[in-house]
Design a protein around this motif. Sequence first.
Motif, mmCIF file in Angstrom:
data_model
loop_
_atom_site.group_PDB
_atom_site.id
_atom_site.type_symbol
_atom_site.label_atom_id
_atom_site.label_comp_id
_atom_site.label_asym_id
_atom_site.label_seq_id
_atom_site.Cartn_x
_atom_site.Cartn_y
_atom_site.Cartn_z
ATOM 1 N N SER A 127 0.849 -1.191 0.000
ATOM 2 C CA SER A 127 0.000 0.000 0.000
ATOM 3 C C SER A 127 0.886 1.243 0.000
ATOM 4 N N TYR A 128 0.404 2.252 -0.678
ATOM 5 C CA TYR A 128 1.005 3.573 -0.551
ATOM 6 C C TYR A 128 0.707 4.046 0.875
ATOM 7 N N GLN A 129 1.651 4.682 1.526
ATOM 8 C CA GLN A 129 1.371 5.076 2.904
ATOM 9 C C GLN A 129 2.018 6.387 3.309
ATOM 10 N N VAL A 130 1.481 6.918 4.407
ATOM 11 C CA VAL A 130 1.973 8.195 4.921
ATOM 12 C C VAL A 130 3.462 8.069 5.258
ATOM 13 N N LEU A 131 4.211 9.118 4.967
ATOM 14 C CA LEU A 131 5.636 9.110 5.299
ATOM 15 C C LEU A 131 5.832 9.412 6.784
ATOM 16 N N GLY A 132 5.092 10.372 7.274
ATOM 17 C CA GLY A 132 5.262 10.706 8.684
ATOM 18 C C GLY A 132 4.428 11.903 9.090
ATOM 19 N N ASN A 133 4.509 12.217 10.364
ATOM 20 C CA ASN A 133 3.831 13.404 10.887
ATOM 21 C C ASN A 133 4.868 14.266 11.585
ATOM 22 N N LEU A 134 4.841 15.527 11.263
ATOM 23 C CA LEU A 134 5.660 16.483 12.012
ATOM 24 C C LEU A 134 4.733 17.169 13.004
ATOM 25 N N HIS A 135 4.994 16.931 14.289
ATOM 26 C CA HIS A 135 4.160 17.530 15.335
ATOM 27 C C HIS A 135 4.884 18.734 15.907
ATOM 28 N N LEU A 136 4.193 19.842 15.980
ATOM 29 C CA LEU A 136 4.780 21.036 16.596
ATOM 30 C C LEU A 136 3.907 21.456 17.765
ATOM 31 N N HIS A 137 4.530 21.611 18.883
ATOM 32 C CA HIS A 137 3.823 22.163 20.035
ATOM 33 C C HIS A 137 4.418 23.554 20.271
ATOM 34 N N TYR A 138 3.568 24.587 20.129
ATOM 35 C CA TYR A 138 4.089 25.961 20.159
ATOM 36 C C TYR A 138 4.118 26.533 21.567
ATOM 37 N N ASP A 139 5.092 27.371 21.757
ATOM 38 C CA ASP A 139 5.291 28.008 23.056
ATOM 39 C C ASP A 139 5.084 29.523 22.873
ATOM 40 N N TYR A 140 4.051 30.065 23.494
ATOM 41 C CA TYR A 140 3.771 31.509 23.360
ATOM 42 C C TYR A 140 4.181 32.284 24.613
ATOM 43 N N GLY A 141 4.930 31.583 25.472
ATOM 44 C CA GLY A 141 5.408 32.250 26.682
ATOM 45 C C GLY A 141 4.279 32.681 27.591
ATOM 46 N N SER A 194 6.052 39.175 14.923
ATOM 47 C CA SER A 194 6.255 40.606 14.720
ATOM 48 C C SER A 194 7.095 41.232 15.839
ATOM 49 N N GLN A 195 7.372 40.451 16.878
ATOM 50 C CA GLN A 195 8.238 40.957 17.953
ATOM 51 C C GLN A 195 9.385 39.978 18.190
ATOM 52 N N LEU A 196 10.459 40.483 18.757
ATOM 53 C CA LEU A 196 11.638 39.639 18.986
ATOM 54 C C LEU A 196 11.375 38.584 20.070
ATOM 55 N N HIS A 197 12.095 37.486 19.964
ATOM 56 C CA HIS A 197 12.117 36.410 20.985
ATOM 57 C C HIS A 197 10.779 35.713 21.183
ATOM 58 N N LYS A 198 9.931 35.732 20.194
ATOM 59 C CA LYS A 198 8.578 35.195 20.387
ATOM 60 C C LYS A 198 8.369 33.830 19.750
ATOM 61 N N VAL A 199 9.376 33.328 19.038
ATOM 62 C CA VAL A 199 9.146 32.048 18.356
ATOM 63 C C VAL A 199 9.698 30.898 19.191
ATOM 64 N N LYS A 260 13.566 27.826 21.935
ATOM 65 C CA LYS A 260 12.995 28.811 22.868
ATOM 66 C C LYS A 260 13.377 30.219 22.453
ATOM 67 N N ASN A 261 12.410 31.117 22.547
ATOM 68 C CA ASN A 261 12.647 32.562 22.424
ATOM 69 C C ASN A 261 13.441 33.005 21.196
ATOM 70 N N ALA A 262 13.190 32.377 20.091
ATOM 71 C CA ALA A 262 13.889 32.804 18.861
ATOM 72 C C ALA A 262 13.134 33.962 18.221
ATOM 73 N N ASN A 263 13.820 34.666 17.328
ATOM 74 C CA ASN A 263 13.147 35.741 16.588
ATOM 75 C C ASN A 263 12.373 35.157 15.402
ATOM 76 N N SER A 264 12.986 34.148 14.807
ATOM 77 C CA SER A 264 12.323 33.420 13.732
ATOM 78 C C SER A 264 13.033 32.083 13.592
ATOM 79 N N ALA A 265 12.478 31.211 12.791
ATOM 80 C CA ALA A 265 13.144 29.913 12.598
ATOM 81 C C ALA A 265 12.742 29.325 11.262
ATOM 82 N N LEU A 266 13.657 28.526 10.734
ATOM 83 C CA LEU A 266 13.355 27.779 9.505
ATOM 84 C C LEU A 266 13.437 26.300 9.828
#
Length: 808
Positions: A127-141, A194-199, A260-266
């Motif tokens: 069967s063709y099947q799902v490769l995977g799941n990327l789970h992200l749990h976000y931190d908004y401080g 839109s603000q620093l250290h929020k990602v 934690k507390n990044a300005n942005s991320a890739l």
Amino acid sequence: MGMYCKVVSFIIFLCLSSEILSQRPLRLWYNSPASDWESSVPLGNGHLGAMPDGGVLNENIVLNDITLWSGGIQDADKPDAYKTLPEIRQLLFEGKNIEAQQLMSRSFVCRGKGSGEGNGVREPYGSYQVLGNLHLHYDYGTDSTDLHMQKYYRELSLDSAVAKTQFVINRTIYSREYFTGFENDMFIMKLSASQLHKVGFTLQLDRPEDFDVRMEGDQLCMSRRLTNGTNGNGMQYMVRLIVKPDGGKLIKGTNSLQLKNANSALIYISAGTDYIYPDFKAVIVKILADGFNKPYTQLKSDHIKKYRQLFDRSTLSLTGETKDNVPTDERLAAFAKDGKDNYLPVLYFQYGRYLLISSTRPNLLPPNLQGLWANTIETPWNGDYHLNINIQMNHWPLDVTNLGTLNESFFTLVKGLVKPGEETAKIYYNANGWVAHVITNVWGYTSPGEDYSWGSYNTGSAWLCQMLWNHYEFTRDTAYLRTLYPILKGSSEFYLSMLAKEPTHGWLVTVPSSSPENAFVMSDGNSANVCTGPTIDNQIIRFLFASTIASSRQLKTDDSLQIVLEKTITKLPPNQIGKDGRLMEWMQEYKESDIHHRHVSHLWGLYPGNEIALSTPELAKAAKASLNMRGDDGTGWSLAWKINFWARLHEGNRAFELLKKLLRPVKGGTVVNMSNGGGTYNNLFCAHPPFQIDGNFGGTAGIAEMLVQSQDGYIELIPALPDNWQSGSFSDLCVRGGAEISAAWENMKVTKMNIKAINNGVFKIKIPSNILYADVEGPGKLKTIVQSAEQYISLQLRNGDIAEIKFK
Ligand code: FUC
């Protein structure tokens, strides 16, 4: 290029640019996260797929790789099956279909479990099947139960093949951008605020089974081997993920990453399997390293540029109301009620093109039953390639909507069936040539299915040939024809040697066969599937033989085969009209067990074939009668097929009614409905249900068929326009013979068209009946006025020539 051509090209370019602009933005958008998988938006680059759900606190991104299959190469042919063929045939000729079926269930099905009744994940079929799941749990401080999220916006832009999520929490704007790179073969996600250290987030990779996750240096790595259904030694896969933060702190866990507390991320993900490349692991590492070192802006612009090289090849505009300011799910609901939002069919048309571009690429695989998007281990019907409508419908928009370069992987898949199909032909029919039945997978499966009722249908392979020939018709590329010819010839040879003479009329018929998945009632009241010479088989084989003859003539080869094929064509059963005026689905005038059955196989000759047309009025009338009896409901792909049928019958309003049905909203979930549940999910995926992508492609093809047709040796503009589409324009839809057509119409009347030849030839254009005369300007000194009494305009053009026609 002459001066004239340059000027015309420039004018066309200007017109084209303004049309492209006028159909922008092409987007799906929502004001809440996806509540189910069928509400999340699909990204894909023909290899990797990703579907982010846009969750605020927790986000799940379903990942896919088009090559990821369990199962493996197997020999599923039942040894000596051909020995029972004479008895099966005799029983069928004597009208003993039930006895024939009983014998077939023992001798004329596959060896082993076949598709495992559509649940073949642990069988050799796979069967063709799902490769995977990327789970992200976000931190908004902040306390996650008290987020005060506002201004939620989520979109998929078809203009850029980029998805976005955006919202505000505590006056900070959080933005995410996602794409699967057409240039760099990676999933890329950018998180910013839109603000620093929020990602901040914690991420993990997993899948429902068969996975190991670990950190390898800075990279999160998930890999394993799947089962092949025999000794466990199946396909290997690997997923690699790396985070590139701007500021903040990245913390490595054993199988997770926390930022934690990044300005942005890739976030970059690269993945692959050993299906094609044994050294796939090294390839993945290299792709990731290359991408990591490029600036995000470059990754994104390279991606958009490459995507648009394909996407921008054709445009469509319809004047009238647009509800682009309404979220897509609400738009669907509104359209189902009044059909007034003219922009939705445009979006749906372009979405089909987007999905095709996103789910296949040369040198890989064609789109499967779900394109390349699957979220489970056991994809419905194994997410395979069904040959009795589905894989073909997946490719219906390919040529006409100017995506012909994506034919390559389809061609390669079919070519790969020839060798195993030669074995199958010998073992079941003692026949020459090659055959494939109803289902195939990435492992070259050609045997019948495990159940005679549907699995013994054996013109699936000839239908594949029709599709590949069709591509030639649109391109007239002789080099391509040379590679195609052995496939056509082998298929013709199969039917030449397997057709048998039936006793009543002496016609040559396929036997045993069936009319895909439909059953009929015999005179004794018993219901059967297996028959001799169903109408679809006769139509497809006629087409196959005719295209093999045309190819061999073009290539100046196999004269003697041409003669044999010509003779045999005359001995195939003709289309028959029953006492009730309907086109007969079977050779005998059986009643179908289900008059509303989703397959409408006997109208194959109307679409995608062309032996039933308005120029054959009796047959067209019978086809209409059949369609009316079948009714205007069905599974998603069935509705899409009916759009194409009615377009061929030039009944635009009826085609539009079916388009409306195809677009009716369906809730996410996987409950199978085999009869009348077709429609569209929030993310515009087609609902069989469950999700099956063929209806998307069939719908796009149907819209194209309403706008331009070329199957009868001439080009016909807006042949099936519904009253709602009074005025509009399209650019660069393709026609047989090899040309790109752009046209505009007002108040249901064509006002102008451009034809650009991509092949030398004579192009015949039908003058619409509501036109008095046409003003033609073309290459060289071509400048002429043609009166409508002429019916057609014939233009002799060379590759690259452009002609413009104004209609009055
Ligand atoms: C054919 C159809 C079903 C389904 C399956 C994948 O067998 O009859 O409706 O689309 O393919």
